[in-house]
Motif scaffolding. Structure first.
Motif, PDB file in Angstrom:
ATOM      1  N   ILE A 106      45.179  42.568  10.428  1.00  0.00           N
ATOM      2  CA  ILE A 106      44.991  43.104   9.080  1.00  0.00           C
ATOM      3  C   ILE A 106      44.175  42.134   8.233  1.00  0.00           C
ATOM      4  CG2 ILE A 106      46.208  43.731   6.950  1.00  0.00           C
ATOM      5  CD1 ILE A 106      48.498  44.767   8.688  1.00  0.00           C
ATOM      6  N   VAL A 107      44.526  40.852   8.313  1.00  0.00           N
ATOM      7  CA  VAL A 107      43.801  39.846   7.536  1.00  0.00           C
ATOM      8  C   VAL A 107      42.354  39.739   8.002  1.00  0.00           C
ATOM      9  CG1 VAL A 107      43.695  37.395   6.943  1.00  0.00           C
ATOM     10  CG2 VAL A 107      45.905  38.564   7.019  1.00  0.00           C
ATOM     11  N   LEU A 108      42.127  39.799   9.316  1.00  0.00           N
ATOM     12  CA  LEU A 108      40.761  39.718   9.839  1.00  0.00           C
ATOM     13  C   LEU A 108      39.914  40.894   9.346  1.00  0.00           C
ATOM     14  CD1 LEU A 108      38.666  38.434  11.702  1.00  0.00           C
ATOM     15  CD2 LEU A 108      39.618  39.784  13.588  1.00  0.00           C
ATOM     16  N   ILE A 109      40.470  42.103   9.406  1.00  0.00           N
ATOM     17  CA  ILE A 109      39.738  43.279   8.915  1.00  0.00           C
ATOM     18  C   ILE A 109      39.479  43.146   7.422  1.00  0.00           C
ATOM     19  CG2 ILE A 109      39.912  45.771   8.564  1.00  0.00           C
ATOM     20  CD1 ILE A 109      41.531  45.895  11.163  1.00  0.00           C
ATOM     21  N   GLY A 113      35.804  43.147   5.701  1.00  0.00           N
ATOM     22  CA  GLY A 113      35.499  44.104   4.638  1.00  0.00           C
ATOM     23  C   GLY A 113      35.152  43.428   3.331  1.00  0.00           C
ATOM     24  N   MET A 114      35.822  42.292   3.053  1.00  0.00           N
ATOM     25  CA  MET A 114      35.528  41.568   1.822  1.00  0.00           C
ATOM     26  C   MET A 114      34.087  41.057   1.815  1.00  0.00           C
ATOM     27  SD  MET A 114      36.429  40.319  -1.099  1.00  0.00           S
ATOM     28  CE  MET A 114      38.185  40.552  -1.075  1.00  0.00           C
ATOM     29  N   PHE A 115      33.645  40.481   2.930  1.00  0.00           N
ATOM     30  CA  PHE A 115      32.266  40.004   3.014  1.00  0.00           C
ATOM     31  C   PHE A 115      31.284  41.165   2.841  1.00  0.00           C
ATOM     32  CE2 PHE A 115      34.032  36.174   5.151  1.00  0.00           C
ATOM     33  CZ  PHE A 115      33.399  35.232   4.372  1.00  0.00           C
ATOM     34  N   PHE A 116      31.599  42.318   3.416  1.00  0.00           N
ATOM     35  CA  PHE A 116      30.720  43.481   3.278  1.00  0.00           C
ATOM     36  C   PHE A 116      30.651  43.932   1.820  1.00  0.00           C
ATOM     37  CE2 PHE A 116      28.450  47.101   4.672  1.00  0.00           C
ATOM     38  CZ  PHE A 116      28.907  48.182   3.935  1.00  0.00           C
ATOM     39  N   GLN A 117      31.795  43.983   1.138  1.00  0.00           N
ATOM     40  CA  GLN A 117      31.815  44.383  -0.264  1.00  0.00           C
ATOM     41  C   GLN A 117      31.068  43.386  -1.140  1.00  0.00           C
ATOM     42  OE1 GLN A 117      33.069  47.172  -1.785  1.00  0.00           O
ATOM     43  NE2 GLN A 117      33.435  48.009   0.258  1.00  0.00           N
ATOM     44  N   ILE A 118      31.242  42.092  -0.855  1.00  0.00           N
ATOM     45  CA  ILE A 118      30.524  41.080  -1.624  1.00  0.00           C
ATOM     46  C   ILE A 118      29.016  41.226  -1.418  1.00  0.00           C
ATOM     47  CG2 ILE A 118      30.109  38.586  -1.835  1.00  0.00           C
ATOM     48  CD1 ILE A 118      33.073  38.154  -1.243  1.00  0.00           C
TER      49      ILE A 118
END
Length: 547
Positions: A106-109, A113-118
């Motif tokens: 969960i943390v890895l996903i 996703g956080m890097f993609f959103q940033i």
């Protein structure tokens, strides 16, 4: 350091899981309050939805802090750096259905996703920056007076400016500390002056309500909690009610609502296919625009479609029921703390609810050589206790970890490793000596002096005089090329060029060229030409002999 990283990851995983049901509760509260405040203004509904979204974010952060604090306070196996990982292995072996098993994934996903959103956010900021500083043009006196009047109607200070832009297709409002309004230059002359005033009032309403700052906070929440569907649902509500609130402000200062509705319809024809995420435009999606026009012209239906709200409530209830089965109760930590205070070591090791720390890599240089796994509360090492309750696979894993740790520890204490470290330190000393030597300092001083000389030269009066002279000569040349005499000369040259071109394209010239070509191919001409070249060569040969 690694233990802290594991604690952070585990607390983040639990925060993500708990944020789903927490957000569901916040959304249910919003739906209930929205029903109770159905006759309230759009601004009130906007503020309510924004408050719920902030509440979701605060709950997520509070949950993370709570789990992180509980994790750093709980005792672990001492004398073995991988004790946390060993504890976690024991817990997962005893109960493979525990949700702790999925926390690392969960943390890895979430991180991916956080890097993609940033990345998307940075791309949006770059687009907005390009719009903000490129393709801007000033406005006419008529538009300046119209914008000043609109600003006075909404009691907005003079710091807000209006520019025409070639980079956009719909009006936009950008900035918070120094806001300004952009109007598409391609559409500036295609709208009635009353329609322009209504659109400018709408954009200034965003400034008055400080929507740019609120939208920036909303985007940050969406970036951090992109995984939560309730955050996106509230974002849609915020965007819809924000435009409704601005429409209400516009309708308070215009006499004909139909003019404003017509202006929105015309703007929709040129709406941008893609606009920066942080910008706020006067138009929106087609269905939303139709609802806004109905609302502006008092044609809005009195009944509400309750299907979306019922679906949201059912989704919230399903999230709450589902998570109630997979998330352990809060008494897990209390039970674990009580167990660790007792001398029942084996019961603590075999508890399936005591560990919430995510597993970390097992192969890492850690424990000193020949040191056994122990617990602070136990008076004797773990090796002297009855460990028959541990599975054989767990015991083998712990032995393998100890063996690998001893190998790594021996390697880092070997003469080869010490020799490498000594060589690295020796090379570092040489480099340090080079950069502290007198020769290097002299080179740096010479470069600094040369840089100062160059800077002084370009700031000197001589250079400024040269630049002034060059600019003066450039102005003279430009004046010469702009003079009527030069233009007359260029016109004559152009006319003569046309005459020459016409002559070489005329039938007479083409006939001459054809005759010359036919003559050149005639055998008699070739014979005369050969005779001529032979006589020329003979003459040159005679002159060379005479000399």
């Amino acid at each position: 350091m690694e233990t802290t990283a594991i604690h952070i990851g585990t607390a983040l995983g639990w925060g993500i899981i708990h944020s789903i049901w927490q957000a569901a509760i916040w959304y249910i509260i919003y739906c209930l309050m929205n029903v109770a405040l159905k006759n309230r203004s759009a601004a009130t509904k906007h503020n309510l939805a924004f408050a719920m979204q902030v509440g979701i974010m605060v709950s997520f952060m509070a949950t993370f802090c709570y789990f992180f604090e509980r994790l750093i306070q709980e005792p672990t196996f001492h004398g073995f750096e991988n004790g946390i990982a060993a504890n976690q292995l024991i817990q997962l072996e005893q109960n493979p259905l525990q949700i702790e098993r999925f926390i690392p994934y969960i943390v890895l996903i979430y991180v991916i996703g956080m890097f993609f959103q940033i990345g998307l956010l940075i791309q949006s900021i770059l687009k907005m920056r390009q719009i903000r500083f490129k393709g801007l043009e000033g406005i006419s006196l008529e538009w300046s007076e119209l914008f000043r009047t609109a600003r006075q109607k909404l009691n907005i200070p003079e710091g807000v400016q209006l520019f025409l832009s070639t980079k956009i297709d719909v009006p936009l409002t950008l900035g918070h500390l120094k806001p300004f309004v952009l109007f598409p230059i391609a559409y500036a002359n295609k709208m009635d002056i009353n329609q322009v005033e209504a659109i400018l009032l709408h954009e200034l309403a965003h400034v008055k309500r400080r929507d740019y700052l609120i939208n920036l906070i909303k985007v940050c929440i969406e970036t951090l909690m992109f995984f939560n569907p309730f955050v996106w649902a509230l974002s849609k509500v915020i965007e819809r009610e924000r435009e409704h609130a601005c429409d209400d402000l516009v309708l308070q200062h215009i006499t004909k609502p139909i003019t404003y509705a017509q202006a929105l319809m015309e703007l929709e024809e040129l709406r941008m296919a893609m606009r920066p995420k942080l910008a706020m435009a006067a138009t929106g999606k087609r269905n939303h625009l139709l609802n806004r026009i109905k609302r502006i012209t008092k044609m809005e239906t009195n009944y509400k479609n309750v299907k979306p709200q019922l679906a949201a409530l059912l989704l919230s209830g399903a999230a709450l029921v589902g998570l109630s089965f997979i998330i352990p109760g809060t008494d897990t930590y209390d039970q674990k703390s009580t167990t660790l205070e007792n001398s029942q070591v084996i019961s603590t090791v075999t508890s399936t609810e005591s560990m919430t720390v995510a597993p970390k890599p097992l192969q890492h240089p850690a424990a000193p050589k020949n040191q056994q796994l122990a617990i602070p509360a136990a008076p004797a090492p773990l090796a002297n206790q009855d460990t028959t309750v541990l599975p054989a696979e767990v015991k083998a894993t712990i032995k393998n970890v100890q063996a690998e740790a001893e190998k790594i520890q021996a390697y880092y204490q070997s003469p080869e490793w010490k020799a490498k470290i000594a060589e690295i330190e020796k090379n570092a000393a040489k480099v340090q000596e080079q950069f502290t030597s007198a020769e290097w300092k002299a080179k740096v001083e010479a470069m600094e002096k040369s840089g100062k000389d160059v800077s002084a030269y370009f700031e000197s009066d001589e250079w400024k005089k040269q630049m002034a002279s060059i600019e003066k000569e450039t102005a003279k040349i430009q004046e010469h090329f702009d003079s009527p005499e030069w233009k007359e000369k260029m016109a004559k040259i152009t006319e003569e060029t046309k005459k020459v071109t016409a002559y070489f394209e005329s039938p007479e010239w083409k006939e001459k060229v054809k005759k010359w070509s036919d003559m050149h191919d005639d055998p008699e001409f070739k014979k005369i030409n050969e005779k001529y070249h032979q006589e020329v060569q003979d003459l040159m040969h005679k002159k060379s002999k005479a000399q």
